[in-house]
Design a protein around this motif. Sequence first.
Motif, PDB file in Angstrom:
ATOM      1  N   UNK A  85      -5.407   5.887 -13.375  1.00  0.00           N
ATOM      2  CA  UNK A  85      -6.796   6.004 -12.901  1.00  0.00           C
ATOM      3  C   UNK A  85      -7.411   4.707 -12.397  1.00  0.00           C
ATOM      4  N   UNK A  86      -6.980   3.563 -12.923  1.00  0.00           N
ATOM      5  CA  UNK A  86      -7.585   2.293 -12.525  1.00  0.00           C
ATOM      6  C   UNK A  86      -6.724   1.501 -11.550  1.00  0.00           C
ATOM      7  N   UNK A  87      -5.748   2.158 -10.898  1.00  0.00           N
ATOM      8  CA  UNK A  87      -4.850   1.461  -9.979  1.00  0.00           C
ATOM      9  C   UNK A  87      -4.919   2.084  -8.593  1.00  0.00           C
ATOM     10  N   UNK A  88      -4.430   1.384  -7.571  1.00  0.00           N
ATOM     11  CA  UNK A  88      -4.316   2.006  -6.251  1.00  0.00           C
ATOM     12  C   UNK A  88      -3.404   3.230  -6.316  1.00  0.00           C
ATOM     13  N   UNK A  89      -3.628   4.180  -5.420  1.00  0.00           N
ATOM     14  CA  UNK A  89      -2.880   5.429  -5.455  1.00  0.00           C
ATOM     15  C   UNK A  89      -1.494   5.333  -4.857  1.00  0.00           C
ATOM     16  N   UNK A  90      -0.761   6.438  -4.957  1.00  0.00           N
ATOM     17  CA  UNK A  90       0.590   6.492  -4.418  1.00  0.00           C
ATOM     18  C   UNK A  90       0.602   6.301  -2.911  1.00  0.00           C
ATOM     19  N   UNK A  91      -0.424   6.791  -2.227  1.00  0.00           N
ATOM     20  CA  UNK A  91      -0.510   6.602  -0.783  1.00  0.00           C
ATOM     21  C   UNK A  91      -0.579   5.134  -0.407  1.00  0.00           C
ATOM     22  N   UNK A  92      -1.332   4.374  -1.172  1.00  0.00           N
ATOM     23  CA  UNK A  92      -1.423   2.937  -0.908  1.00  0.00           C
ATOM     24  C   UNK A  92      -0.081   2.249  -1.132  1.00  0.00           C
ATOM     25  N   UNK A  93       0.608   2.626  -2.200  1.00  0.00           N
ATOM     26  CA  UNK A  93       1.929   2.040  -2.454  1.00  0.00           C
ATOM     27  C   UNK A  93       2.902   2.407  -1.336  1.00  0.00           C
ATOM     28  N   UNK A  94       2.813   3.637  -0.838  1.00  0.00           N
ATOM     29  CA  UNK A  94       3.676   4.051   0.270  1.00  0.00           C
ATOM     30  C   UNK A  94       3.384   3.221   1.518  1.00  0.00           C
ATOM     31  N   UNK A  95       2.118   2.900   1.769  1.00  0.00           N
ATOM     32  CA  UNK A  95       1.787   2.083   2.926  1.00  0.00           C
ATOM     33  C   UNK A  95       2.310   0.658   2.766  1.00  0.00           C
ATOM     34  N   UNK A  96       2.269   0.128   1.543  1.00  0.00           N
ATOM     35  CA  UNK A  96       2.829  -1.198   1.292  1.00  0.00           C
ATOM     36  C   UNK A  96       4.336  -1.208   1.536  1.00  0.00           C
ATOM     37  N   UNK A  97       4.996  -0.140   1.099  1.00  0.00           N
ATOM     38  CA  UNK A  97       6.437  -0.030   1.332  1.00  0.00           C
ATOM     39  C   UNK A  97       6.722   0.120   2.824  1.00  0.00           C
ATOM     40  N   UNK A  98       5.884   0.871   3.511  1.00  0.00           N
ATOM     41  CA  UNK A  98       5.996   1.029   4.956  1.00  0.00           C
ATOM     42  C   UNK A  98       5.954  -0.345   5.632  1.00  0.00           C
ATOM     43  N   UNK A  99       5.017  -1.178   5.217  1.00  0.00           N
ATOM     44  CA  UNK A  99       4.888  -2.518   5.799  1.00  0.00           C
ATOM     45  C   UNK A  99       6.132  -3.365   5.544  1.00  0.00           C
ATOM     46  N   UNK A 100       6.738  -3.167   4.391  1.00  0.00           N
ATOM     47  CA  UNK A 100       7.953  -3.913   4.053  1.00  0.00           C
ATOM     48  C   UNK A 100       9.126  -3.500   4.936  1.00  0.00           C
ATOM     49  N   UNK A 116       6.060   7.475  10.342  1.00  0.00           N
ATOM     50  CA  UNK A 116       4.763   7.732   9.729  1.00  0.00           C
ATOM     51  C   UNK A 116       4.875   8.012   8.242  1.00  0.00           C
ATOM     52  N   UNK A 117       3.723   8.300   7.640  1.00  0.00           N
ATOM     53  CA  UNK A 117       3.651   8.674   6.220  1.00  0.00           C
ATOM     54  C   UNK A 117       2.839   9.958   6.122  1.00  0.00           C
ATOM     55  N   UNK A 118       3.356  10.928   5.378  1.00  0.00           N
ATOM     56  CA  UNK A 118       2.608  12.157   5.139  1.00  0.00           C
ATOM     57  C   UNK A 118       2.265  12.295   3.655  1.00  0.00           C
ATOM     58  N   UNK A 119       1.116  12.919   3.418  1.00  0.00           N
ATOM     59  CA  UNK A 119       0.659  13.214   2.059  1.00  0.00           C
ATOM     60  C   UNK A 119       0.822  14.709   1.827  1.00  0.00           C
ATOM     61  N   UNK A 120       1.396  15.078   0.685  1.00  0.00           N
ATOM     62  CA  UNK A 120       1.652  16.487   0.381  1.00  0.00           C
ATOM     63  C   UNK A 120       0.985  16.872  -0.929  1.00  0.00           C
ATOM     64  N   UNK A 121       0.124  17.884  -0.862  1.00  0.00           N
ATOM     65  CA  UNK A 121      -0.605  18.350  -2.027  1.00  0.00           C
ATOM     66  C   UNK A 121       0.266  19.283  -2.856  1.00  0.00           C
ATOM     67  N   UNK A 122       0.350  18.983  -4.159  1.00  0.00           N
ATOM     68  CA  UNK A 122       1.124  19.802  -5.088  1.00  0.00           C
ATOM     69  C   UNK A 122       0.183  20.565  -6.020  1.00  0.00           C
ATOM     70  N   UNK A 123       0.756  21.365  -6.874  1.00  0.00           N
ATOM     71  CA  UNK A 123      -0.008  22.271  -7.739  1.00  0.00           C
ATOM     72  C   UNK A 123      -0.866  21.479  -8.734  1.00  0.00           C
ATOM     73  N   UNK A 124      -2.121  21.849  -8.823  1.00  0.00           N
ATOM     74  CA  UNK A 124      -3.025  21.279  -9.830  1.00  0.00           C
ATOM     75  C   UNK A 124      -3.154  22.295 -10.952  1.00  0.00           C
ATOM     76  N   UNK A 125      -2.633  21.940 -12.124  1.00  0.00           N
ATOM     77  CA  UNK A 125      -2.571  22.872 -13.250  1.00  0.00           C
ATOM     78  C   UNK A 125      -2.651  22.074 -14.554  1.00  0.00           C
ATOM     79  N   UNK A 126      -3.272  22.634 -15.607  1.00  0.00           N
ATOM     80  CA  UNK A 126      -3.392  21.902 -16.877  1.00  0.00           C
ATOM     81  C   UNK A 126      -2.060  21.473 -17.481  1.00  0.00           C
ATOM     82  N   UNK A 127      -0.983  22.174 -17.167  1.00  0.00           N
ATOM     83  CA  UNK A 127       0.326  21.822 -17.721  1.00  0.00           C
ATOM     84  C   UNK A 127       1.047  20.733 -16.927  1.00  0.00           C
ATOM     85  N   UNK A 128       0.439  20.279 -15.837  1.00  0.00           N
ATOM     86  CA  UNK A 128       1.059  19.251 -15.002  1.00  0.00           C
ATOM     87  C   UNK A 128       0.260  17.960 -15.124  1.00  0.00           C
ATOM     88  N   UNK A 129       0.855  16.896 -15.665  1.00  0.00           N
ATOM     89  CA  UNK A 129       0.148  15.610 -15.733  1.00  0.00           C
ATOM     90  C   UNK A 129      -0.002  15.007 -14.334  1.00  0.00           C
TER      91      UNK A 129
END
Length: 232
Positions: free
Chosen positions: A13-28, A37-50
């Motif tokens: 919660x207090x860190x940059x998101x996965x998208x930001x890390x992917x962009x840093x890797x992209x730059x590398x 390019x980089x795409x973002x994919x939405x997965x299932x939001x459910x109480x059993x999924x952290x």
Amino acid sequence: MTVYIALDDTDMPDSPGTGRLARDLFSLLEHRYHLLGITRHQLYVHPDIPYTSHNSAAVIHVHAVPHEERDALFEEVAQFVQSRAAKGSDPGVCMTDHESVTPALILFGKEAKSTVLTQDQAITMASHTGVRLIGLDGTKGGIIGSLAAVGLAAGGSDGRYIQVGKIRTLQGQAEISAIHDAGIPAVYSLDGRSIDSGEVRFRKFPQPMRINHSPVLFVREDNESWIVERRD
């Protein structure tokens, strides 16, 4: 031949998101490979999924990585993600080329949008398809989302681009011609019209959807201009 590199569950919660890390890797990587390019994919939001905030994974699309370089590239990516992922996260990394993606893997990705899947299912799927998949820390739960994201990206019509061309140089609003020049070849209204002129307003920068393996920006009318329609 496109190679997909997927990252999931790299943040807290207090860190940059996965998208930001992917962009840093992209730059590398962009100085050595032709990155599409980089795409973002939405997965299932459910109480059993952290998940941290939205349960989305990111995929870097790379053009034509030589076969003899792929093991070293995967190791480099894994080391980068492990060193940069937030403490307490459960990162996973997946990599494969488009030709190796089976219908079963694409289905796995689709199911991850509406079903609670397990690490055992992900490991079994990867072993049967030859996909490179690794969990790097914590529970290693990110292997599920990263594998699913590869299937979704390979399917060609899921997610949205968070980096392609020069879309991140556009801020707040732009003419259709500038949007085309930035790397979005198609702009459509929700009723199916191809929009070739006018001004489009958007939040931050335009994030086109991935349709038939290509960026497509959907807009809706608002007085005398257009507004980007955001759908995951």
